[in-house]
Design a protein around this motif. Structure first.
Motif, PDB file in Angstrom:
ATOM      1  N   LEU A 106      -0.439   0.414   5.407  1.00 45.58           N
ATOM      2  CA  LEU A 106      -1.710   0.028   4.808  1.00 45.58           C
ATOM      3  C   LEU A 106      -2.800  -0.089   5.859  1.00 45.58           C
ATOM      4  O   LEU A 106      -2.568  -0.613   6.950  1.00 45.58           O
ATOM      5  CB  LEU A 106      -1.518  -1.332   4.122  1.00 45.58           C
ATOM      6  N   THR A 107      -3.984   0.392   5.516  1.00 49.64           N
ATOM      7  CA  THR A 107      -5.169   0.212   6.348  1.00 49.64           C
ATOM      8  C   THR A 107      -6.326  -0.157   5.438  1.00 49.64           C
ATOM      9  O   THR A 107      -6.482   0.418   4.363  1.00 49.64           O
ATOM     10  CB  THR A 107      -5.518   1.514   7.113  1.00 49.64           C
ATOM     11  N   VAL A 108      -7.143  -1.117   5.867  1.00 50.18           N
ATOM     12  CA  VAL A 108      -8.364  -1.484   5.158  1.00 50.18           C
ATOM     13  C   VAL A 108      -9.522  -1.307   6.129  1.00 50.18           C
ATOM     14  O   VAL A 108      -9.484  -1.825   7.252  1.00 50.18           O
ATOM     15  CB  VAL A 108      -8.319  -2.936   4.633  1.00 50.18           C
ATOM     16  N   ILE A 109     -10.534  -0.571   5.698  1.00 51.76           N
ATOM     17  CA  ILE A 109     -11.694  -0.272   6.526  1.00 51.76           C
ATOM     18  C   ILE A 109     -12.939  -0.733   5.787  1.00 51.76           C
ATOM     19  O   ILE A 109     -13.092  -0.459   4.595  1.00 51.76           O
ATOM     20  CB  ILE A 109     -11.785   1.246   6.797  1.00 51.76           C
ATOM     21  N   CYS A 110     -13.837  -1.419   6.473  1.00 50.55           N
ATOM     22  CA  CYS A 110     -15.129  -1.784   5.893  1.00 50.55           C
ATOM     23  C   CYS A 110     -16.171  -0.810   6.423  1.00 50.55           C
ATOM     24  O   CYS A 110     -16.273  -0.589   7.631  1.00 50.55           O
ATOM     25  CB  CYS A 110     -15.517  -3.206   6.284  1.00 50.55           C
TER      26      CYS A 110
END
Length: 128
Positions: A106-110
């Motif tokens: 999982l990766t979360v990018i803003c």
């Protein structure tokens, strides 16, 4: 190796030079799912809230997986783009709702998204 396009009619129409997902086969199957957003089936309207957009995106993702004979448990990687870090808590709750105990990479990018009305975009890879 064969390449199979997945553009189910149960979600919004794909853009030009784009498929919602591409499956490759050669001993094992891999499904590469393009960034999905919260458009309704008409491809134009979209709910305003983060939660409602997120629910639609995860349902679109489920429809694409189903079109390939897969489920959320086949996801091996999920990348989420948030338009603001303020949505992180709701994003976590969305993942819990749709993934349960499943734990893909999982990766979360803003970042700034292409359309200002988009609150998030999700892309994924599934395999079996």
């Amino acid at each position: 190796m064969s390449i199979i396009k997945h553009n189910p009619s149960t979600i919004f129409p794909q853009y030009k030079n784009y498929s919602h997902a591409i499956e490759t086969t050669s001993g094992s199957r891999h499904l590469f799912i393009s960034g999905l957003n919260g458009y309704e089936l008409d491809g134009h309207s979209m709910p305003e809230s983060f939660w409602e957009q997120g629910v639609l995106i995860w349902k679109h993702l489920g429809e694409i997986l189903k079109s390939a004979g897969m489920t959320y448990s086949n996801l091996v990687s999920v990348r989420t783009y948030l338009s603001s870090p303020q949505y992180d808590r709701e994003n976590i709750e969305l993942r819990k709702k749709f993934l349960g105990d499943h734990q893909p990479a999982l990766t979360v990018i803003c970042c700034q998204l292409l359309e200002t009305k988009w609150k998030l975009e999700v892309e994924a890879v599934a395999a079996e």
